[in-house]
Motif scaffolding. Sequence first.
Motif, PDB file in Angstrom:
ATOM      1  N   VAL A 182      11.736  -0.956  -1.069  1.00 39.01           N
ATOM      2  CA  VAL A 182      11.121  -2.048  -0.311  1.00 39.01           C
ATOM      3  C   VAL A 182      11.938  -2.243   0.961  1.00 39.01           C
ATOM      4  N   PRO A 183      11.473  -1.749   2.116  1.00 37.84           N
ATOM      5  CA  PRO A 183      12.217  -1.948   3.360  1.00 37.84           C
ATOM      6  C   PRO A 183      12.361  -3.433   3.682  1.00 37.84           C
ATOM      7  N   LEU A 184      13.562  -3.815   4.045  1.00 35.89           N
ATOM      8  CA  LEU A 184      13.829  -5.207   4.386  1.00 35.89           C
ATOM      9  C   LEU A 184      13.634  -5.416   5.887  1.00 35.89           C
ATOM     10  N   ALA A 185      13.194  -6.607   6.244  1.00 41.41           N
ATOM     11  CA  ALA A 185      12.997  -6.931   7.660  1.00 41.41           C
ATOM     12  C   ALA A 185      14.337  -7.290   8.304  1.00 41.41           C
ATOM     13  N   PRO A 186      14.573  -6.758   9.526  1.00 40.87           N
ATOM     14  CA  PRO A 186      13.686  -5.920  10.338  1.00 40.87           C
ATOM     15  C   PRO A 186      13.732  -4.456   9.913  1.00 40.87           C
ATOM     16  N   ALA A 187      12.545  -3.858   9.781  1.00 41.93           N
ATOM     17  CA  ALA A 187      12.439  -2.444   9.411  1.00 41.93           C
ATOM     18  C   ALA A 187      12.180  -1.616  10.667  1.00 41.93           C
ATOM     19  N   PRO A 188      12.473  -0.313  10.626  1.00 45.24           N
ATOM     20  CA  PRO A 188      12.199   0.541  11.780  1.00 45.24           C
ATOM     21  C   PRO A 188      10.713   0.535  12.138  1.00 45.24           C
ATOM     22  N   PRO A 189      10.371   0.759  13.400  1.00 38.66           N
ATOM     23  CA  PRO A 189       8.959   0.812  13.799  1.00 38.66           C
ATOM     24  C   PRO A 189       8.183   1.836  12.976  1.00 38.66           C
ATOM     25  N   GLY A 190       6.990   1.448  12.566  1.00 38.35           N
ATOM     26  CA  GLY A 190       6.142   2.339  11.799  1.00 38.35           C
ATOM     27  C   GLY A 190       6.364   2.291  10.302  1.00 38.35           C
ATOM     28  N   ILE A 191       7.365   1.546   9.850  1.00 37.53           N
ATOM     29  CA  ILE A 191       7.618   1.371   8.422  1.00 37.53           C
ATOM     30  C   ILE A 191       7.455  -0.111   8.100  1.00 37.53           C
ATOM     31  N   ALA A 192       6.550  -0.430   7.206  1.00 32.33           N
ATOM     32  CA  ALA A 192       6.221  -1.827   6.920  1.00 32.33           C
ATOM     33  C   ALA A 192       7.316  -2.492   6.101  1.00 32.33           C
ATOM     34  N   ALA A 193       7.821  -3.608   6.607  1.00 30.25           N
ATOM     35  CA  ALA A 193       8.799  -4.388   5.857  1.00 30.25           C
ATOM     36  C   ALA A 193       8.110  -5.108   4.709  1.00 30.25           C
ATOM     37  N   ASN A 194       8.856  -5.332   3.644  1.00 32.53           N
ATOM     38  CA  ASN A 194       8.386  -6.073   2.468  1.00 32.53           C
ATOM     39  C   ASN A 194       7.263  -5.359   1.719  1.00 32.53           C
ATOM     40  N   HIS A 195       7.051  -4.082   1.999  1.00 31.11           N
ATOM     41  CA  HIS A 195       6.030  -3.292   1.306  1.00 31.11           C
ATOM     42  C   HIS A 195       6.717  -2.359   0.323  1.00 31.11           C
ATOM     43  N   SER A 196       6.168  -2.249  -0.868  1.00 30.36           N
ATOM     44  CA  SER A 196       6.753  -1.370  -1.885  1.00 30.36           C
ATOM     45  C   SER A 196       6.239   0.052  -1.715  1.00 30.36           C
ATOM     46  N   TYR A 197       7.174   0.974  -1.498  1.00 30.66           N
ATOM     47  CA  TYR A 197       6.845   2.393  -1.367  1.00 30.66           C
ATOM     48  C   TYR A 197       7.406   3.150  -2.570  1.00 30.66           C
ATOM     49  N   ARG A 198       6.678   4.136  -3.041  1.00 29.83           N
ATOM     50  CA  ARG A 198       7.253   5.057  -4.014  1.00 29.83           C
ATOM     51  C   ARG A 198       8.287   5.919  -3.310  1.00 29.83           C
ATOM     52  N   VAL A 199       9.324   6.276  -4.044  1.00 28.22           N
ATOM     53  CA  VAL A 199      10.371   7.122  -3.468  1.00 28.22           C
ATOM     54  C   VAL A 199       9.772   8.383  -2.860  1.00 28.22           C
ATOM     55  N   ALA A 200       8.825   8.996  -3.557  1.00 29.62           N
ATOM     56  CA  ALA A 200       8.233  10.248  -3.081  1.00 29.62           C
ATOM     57  C   ALA A 200       7.428  10.068  -1.807  1.00 29.62           C
ATOM     58  N   ASP A 201       7.031   8.834  -1.510  1.00 30.14           N
ATOM     59  CA  ASP A 201       6.260   8.578  -0.299  1.00 30.14           C
ATOM     60  C   ASP A 201       7.148   8.221   0.892  1.00 30.14           C
ATOM     61  N   LEU A 202       8.203   7.451   0.649  1.00 34.64           N
ATOM     62  CA  LEU A 202       9.010   6.977   1.772  1.00 34.64           C
ATOM     63  C   LEU A 202      10.128   7.937   2.155  1.00 34.64           C
ATOM     64  N   LEU A 203      10.744   8.606   1.182  1.00 35.43           N
ATOM     65  CA  LEU A 203      11.866   9.484   1.523  1.00 35.43           C
ATOM     66  C   LEU A 203      11.477  10.623   2.462  1.00 35.43           C
ATOM     67  N   PRO A 204      10.286  11.231   2.329  1.00 37.54           N
ATOM     68  CA  PRO A 204       9.923  12.251   3.323  1.00 37.54           C
ATOM     69  C   PRO A 204       9.816  11.686   4.737  1.00 37.54           C
ATOM     70  N   VAL A 205       9.319  10.465   4.871  1.00 44.60           N
ATOM     71  CA  VAL A 205       9.233   9.831   6.191  1.00 44.60           C
ATOM     72  C   VAL A 205      10.629   9.641   6.769  1.00 44.60           C
ATOM     73  N   ILE A 206      11.540   9.164   5.934  1.00 42.45           N
ATOM     74  CA  ILE A 206      12.922   8.994   6.376  1.00 42.45           C
ATOM     75  C   ILE A 206      13.530  10.349   6.748  1.00 42.45           C
ATOM     76  N   GLY A 207      13.252  11.360   5.940  1.00 41.86           N
ATOM     77  CA  GLY A 207      13.786  12.683   6.200  1.00 41.86           C
ATOM     78  C   GLY A 207      13.334  13.236   7.539  1.00 41.86           C
ATOM     79  N   LEU A 208      12.064  13.029   7.862  1.00 36.44           N
ATOM     80  CA  LEU A 208      11.555  13.507   9.153  1.00 36.44           C
ATOM     81  C   LEU A 208      12.234  12.800  10.311  1.00 36.44           C
TER      82      LEU A 208
END
Length: 205
Positions: free
Chosen positions: A165-191
């Motif tokens: 769950v990214p905490l606010a303030p989150a980086p642009p394009g990543i929704a704060a306070n939204h629950s992401y599965r690890v498999a969904d968010l880690l690739p975005v972070i990796g890129l």
Amino acid sequence: MLRPSPAPAPALRSVLAALGSPTAVREPRTPALRAAQGPLRPELPLPVHVLGRPAAGAVGAAVAAGQRPPRTRLAGWRFLVRNGDRAIAAADTMLTPDGWSFSHFFEGPYVTATERALVQAESLAVPYQPRLLSVPELYMLTLWLHTDTEADGASTEPGPDDLLVPLAPAPPGIAANHSYRVADLLPVIGLRLAPPPLLGSAAGA
């Protein structure tokens, strides 16, 4: 529901000592702590893990290939410092050659965001072990909800069903306070952590 992992006893003692004897530590109290009336209580200890560039650079490929998520590094334990019914600051501890010791106090948006995310996670039907996962290169902090509630808080491998769950303030394009599965968010972070392509590499291909 949340099932926190207990913090190391020396870490808690170091925070209690810092709160009880402000002159005994080098780090000054924050404005909110100096202005607080009544007792200050360190609560909700969370292990703080760091996802560094070397581990995260290959995150996208690893997840896409069905490999294990990257391991993280335990950097410390964080306690929310409550005054009355709300958290007004946080206290970080770090591991030294002599064991766990107090590091510093801080306040700001991540304190409020952490408390908010914990309240939201408490209402989930599935039990989770709460942690924090930091991505320093993106100035990003997430609440890491680990499904193995019996795990040691120092264990460093995200599980496939864990949530971030990214905490606010989150980086642009990543929704704060939204629950992401690890498999969904880690690739975005990796890129985002991957080094940019060399100039002219496309032309030379």
